[in-house]
Design a protein around this motif. Sequence first.
Motif, PDB file in Angstrom:
ATOM      1  N   PHE A  23       0.904  -1.474   0.048  1.00  0.00           N
ATOM      2  CA  PHE A  23      -0.116  -0.035   0.017  1.00  0.00           C
ATOM      3  C   PHE A  23       0.902   1.216  -0.084  1.00  0.00           C
ATOM      4  O   PHE A  23       0.768   2.177  -0.818  1.00  0.00           O
ATOM      5  CB  PHE A  23      -0.907  -0.134   1.097  1.00  0.00           C
ATOM      6  N   PHE A  24       1.866   1.190   0.709  1.00  0.00           N
ATOM      7  CA  PHE A  24       2.774   2.598   0.969  1.00  0.00           C
ATOM      8  C   PHE A  24       3.769   2.791  -0.176  1.00  0.00           C
ATOM      9  O   PHE A  24       3.859   3.629  -0.477  1.00  0.00           O
ATOM     10  CB  PHE A  24       3.328   2.777   2.375  1.00  0.00           C
ATOM     11  N   ASP A  25       4.138   1.558  -0.685  1.00  0.00           N
ATOM     12  CA  ASP A  25       4.915   1.586  -2.078  1.00  0.00           C
ATOM     13  C   ASP A  25       4.042   2.026  -3.239  1.00  0.00           C
ATOM     14  O   ASP A  25       4.597   2.866  -4.067  1.00  0.00           O
ATOM     15  CB  ASP A  25       5.446   0.012  -2.416  1.00  0.00           C
ATOM     16  N   GLY A  26       2.790   1.734  -3.237  1.00  0.00           N
ATOM     17  CA  GLY A  26       1.922   2.242  -4.308  1.00  0.00           C
ATOM     18  C   GLY A  26       1.680   3.761  -4.252  1.00  0.00           C
ATOM     19  O   GLY A  26       1.495   4.324  -5.114  1.00  0.00           O
ATOM     20  N   ILE A  27       1.748   4.033  -2.914  1.00  0.00           N
ATOM     21  CA  ILE A  27       1.366   5.694  -2.765  1.00  0.00           C
ATOM     22  C   ILE A  27       2.609   6.260  -3.107  1.00  0.00           C
ATOM     23  O   ILE A  27       2.603   7.362  -3.856  1.00  0.00           O
ATOM     24  CB  ILE A  27       1.151   6.141  -1.251  1.00  0.00           C
ATOM     25  N   GLU A  28       3.659   5.881  -2.665  1.00  0.00           N
ATOM     26  CA  GLU A  28       4.797   6.297  -3.124  1.00  0.00           C
ATOM     27  C   GLU A  28       5.217   6.575  -4.595  1.00  0.00           C
ATOM     28  O   GLU A  28       5.638   7.384  -5.125  1.00  0.00           O
ATOM     29  CB  GLU A  28       6.291   5.960  -2.325  1.00  0.00           C
ATOM     30  N   GLY A  29       4.946   5.348  -5.146  1.00  0.00           N
ATOM     31  CA  GLY A  29       4.913   5.378  -6.793  1.00  0.00           C
ATOM     32  C   GLY A  29       4.119   6.137  -7.546  1.00  0.00           C
ATOM     33  O   GLY A  29       4.546   6.951  -8.412  1.00  0.00           O
ATOM     34  N   HIS A  30       2.635   6.328  -6.848  1.00  0.00           N
ATOM     35  CA  HIS A  30       1.779   7.207  -7.362  1.00  0.00           C
ATOM     36  C   HIS A  30       2.555   8.840  -7.344  1.00  0.00           C
ATOM     37  O   HIS A  30       2.225   9.688  -8.346  1.00  0.00           O
ATOM     38  CB  HIS A  30       0.538   6.987  -6.832  1.00  0.00           C
ATOM     39  N   ASN A  31       2.928   9.167  -6.187  1.00  0.00           N
ATOM     40  CA  ASN A  31       3.351  10.343  -6.089  1.00  0.00           C
ATOM     41  C   ASN A  31       4.423  10.564  -6.638  1.00  0.00           C
ATOM     42  O   ASN A  31       4.621  11.830  -7.406  1.00  0.00           O
ATOM     43  CB  ASN A  31       3.748  10.513  -4.468  1.00  0.00           C
ATOM     44  N   GLU A  32       5.368   9.720  -6.913  1.00  0.00           N
ATOM     45  CA  GLU A  32       6.834   9.919  -7.798  1.00  0.00           C
ATOM     46  C   GLU A  32       5.995  10.233  -9.129  1.00  0.00           C
ATOM     47  O   GLU A  32       6.776  11.001  -9.930  1.00  0.00           O
ATOM     48  CB  GLU A  32       7.338   8.600  -7.930  1.00  0.00           C
ATOM     49  N   ALA A  33       5.054   9.318  -9.686  1.00  0.00           N
ATOM     50  CA  ALA A  33       4.732   9.544 -11.120  1.00  0.00           C
ATOM     51  C   ALA A  33       3.941  10.776 -11.502  1.00  0.00           C
ATOM     52  O   ALA A  33       4.044  11.434 -12.335  1.00  0.00           O
ATOM     53  CB  ALA A  33       3.670   8.571 -11.381  1.00  0.00           C
ATOM     54  N   GLN A  34       3.445  11.524 -10.270  1.00  0.00           N
ATOM     55  CA  GLN A  34       2.699  12.774 -10.166  1.00  0.00           C
ATOM     56  C   GLN A  34       3.907  13.842 -10.064  1.00  0.00           C
ATOM     57  O   GLN A  34       3.638  14.871 -10.207  1.00  0.00           O
ATOM     58  CB  GLN A  34       1.710  12.945  -9.286  1.00  0.00           C
ATOM     59  N   GLY A  35       5.006  13.682  -9.978  1.00  0.00           N
ATOM     60  CA  GLY A  35       6.266  14.589  -9.852  1.00  0.00           C
ATOM     61  C   GLY A  35       6.220  15.284  -8.539  1.00  0.00           C
ATOM     62  O   GLY A  35       6.761  16.242  -8.113  1.00  0.00           O
ATOM     63  N   VAL A  36       5.738  14.621  -7.382  1.00  0.00           N
ATOM     64  CA  VAL A  36       5.849  15.184  -5.992  1.00  0.00           C
ATOM     65  C   VAL A  36       7.077  14.732  -5.603  1.00  0.00           C
ATOM     66  O   VAL A  36       7.811  13.899  -5.640  1.00  0.00           O
ATOM     67  CB  VAL A  36       4.879  14.372  -5.140  1.00  0.00           C
ATOM     68  N   ASP A  37       7.702  15.793  -4.922  1.00  0.00           N
ATOM     69  CA  ASP A  37       9.070  15.706  -4.332  1.00  0.00           C
ATOM     70  C   ASP A  37       8.913  15.440  -2.808  1.00  0.00           C
ATOM     71  O   ASP A  37       8.793  16.442  -2.061  1.00  0.00           O
ATOM     72  CB  ASP A  37       9.767  16.919  -4.546  1.00  0.00           C
TER      73      ASP A  37
END
Length: 57
Positions: A23-37
């Motif tokens: 779940f947390f890896d999914g959130i991190e991957g999603h944020n990374e794909a959205q350009g969140v630093d």
Amino acid sequence: MRIGIGGLKWRPADFWDATLTEFFDGIEGHNEAQGVDEQNTDAPSDRELEALVAKYG
């Protein structure tokens, strides 16, 4: 649940079958794909905060 189903677009069964790590890896991957630093966690400066308040109220 909102994040898993709404944000990550997982099916309910996928959400409930996921481990916390997945779940947390999914959130991190999603944020990374959205350009969140995620490395930049500094609070805004007073000047930046004033500009945000002026812009958004």
